[in-house]
Design an enzyme around this catalytic site. Sequence first.
Site, short mmCIF file in Angstrom:
data_model
loop_
_atom_site.label_atom_id
_atom_site.label_comp_id
_atom_site.label_asym_id
_atom_site.label_seq_id
_atom_site.Cartn_x
_atom_site.Cartn_y
_atom_site.Cartn_z
N LYS A 133 -28.74 -12.59 -19.36
CA LYS A 133 -29.36 -11.61 -20.05
C LYS A 133 -28.63 -11.28 -21.50
O LYS A 133 -27.60 -10.95 -21.50
CB LYS A 133 -29.46 -10.29 -19.56
CG LYS A 133 -30.18 -9.11 -20.08
CD LYS A 133 -30.29 -7.80 -19.00
CE LYS A 133 -31.01 -6.73 -19.68
NZ LYS A 133 -30.28 -5.97 -20.39
N GLN A 153 -25.64 -8.27 -11.71
CA GLN A 153 -25.19 -8.49 -12.99
C GLN A 153 -23.65 -8.37 -12.95
O GLN A 153 -23.09 -7.34 -12.67
CB GLN A 153 -25.75 -7.45 -13.86
CG GLN A 153 -25.55 -8.08 -15.35
CD GLN A 153 -26.06 -7.28 -16.76
OE1 GLN A 153 -25.51 -6.11 -16.55
NE2 GLN A 153 -26.52 -7.81 -17.20
N CYS A 210 -24.54 -6.45 -23.68
CA CYS A 210 -23.89 -5.07 -23.97
C CYS A 210 -23.07 -4.75 -25.01
O CYS A 210 -22.03 -5.69 -25.19
CB CYS A 210 -23.15 -4.56 -22.68
SG CYS A 210 -22.34 -3.07 -22.76
#
Length: 340
Positions: A140, A71, A101
């Site tokens: 993501k 990632q 995030c």
Amino acid sequence: MTAPPATRAVASRLSVAPMMDYTDRHLRFVLRQASRRTRLYTEMVTAEAVMRGDRARLLGFDAAEHPVALQLGGADPLVLAEAARIGEGYGYDEINLNVGCPSDRVQAGRFGACLMAEPDLVAHCVAAMARVVAVPVTVKCRLAIDDMPEWETLSALVGRIAEAGCGHVIVHARKAWLSGLSPRENREVPPLHPEMVWRLKAEFPSLAVTVNGGIRTLDEAERHLAHVDGVMIGRAVCENPWLLAEADLRLWGEPGAPADRHALLERVLPYMAATMAAGAPSHVITRHINGLFNGLPGARAWRRRLSEAAPGFTGTPAEAVHLVTAAAAMIPRQSEAFAA
Ligand SMILES: Cc1cc2nc3c(=O)[nH]c(=O)nc-3n(C[C@H](O)[C@H](O)[C@H](O)COP(=O)(O)O)c2cc1C
């Protein structure tokens, strides 16, 4: 700009979420002993760190960890593309972009969840990466951020990245609030809406879709798999790595899991000895097996004994193996073999 052809990503039916300070190579090795098929994600590594940092430390991993996805965090298409190319060179099976995030540090760099508001930029990033690597480039993300509408934000982002070459999207099925909530609160407070991720699969049927957020058991995972291609689990696996031991048989019909937790531990001990012989302290491994016996009688005594291998332990690899073996011996061996 011409978009590269969509990478033909196939979602793994089960994956373990990227988690900073947890899903390092050592945890991934431990988890791999429980399940051969579950896909594992690294902690987020910023593209800048890949360019400037100690690559062997940031990207190195054991061949046993495959299938494993790297990632990346970042928002500069050129830097991300170069980091993706380097990651592919290290052998990663997938390059994933973090668009979820919400931490202050990540916001200061204008990447992570704040990219939910910039679908064109995310699409540029995806296209730049997909152009230079052969492995799937995936994203993501969250449902939305702040007071943006959830479905409209998610579907707009996904529409753009699918055109840009992303064939698989993983959705943490809640919003992130960029101010007012800590990263931890942002994993607990905004309500989960997995049904929006199911809808995403229905409206983008050729895209592989994975749902993430609050899933704690394989029973729950199987219920989601009736609607989406994959399920990603994070915290529940950290708390109980043994959760994965049933996955290969239940989700892929493949036997071969360790017969019980002791058998899993026996697979980890040679790795621990080798890791220590290469200069690492024992706790880089023991911190990840602390929860292995959770739920069984004796688990507390195991954890107490294991804490003797905490930071400061100065014994040899053989002494560490002896300590862990003696701690495990306090737990009665009981077969947890799974019926086919
Ligand atoms: C300690 C911790 C660190 C995390 N670090 C990352 C990260 O580096 N990248 C990322 O995309 N998500 C990160 N997450 C979020 C998880 O990947 C996941 O989306 C979230 O925990 C929800 O899944 P769960 O309910 O199964 O834990 C982190 C979560 C935790 C608990």
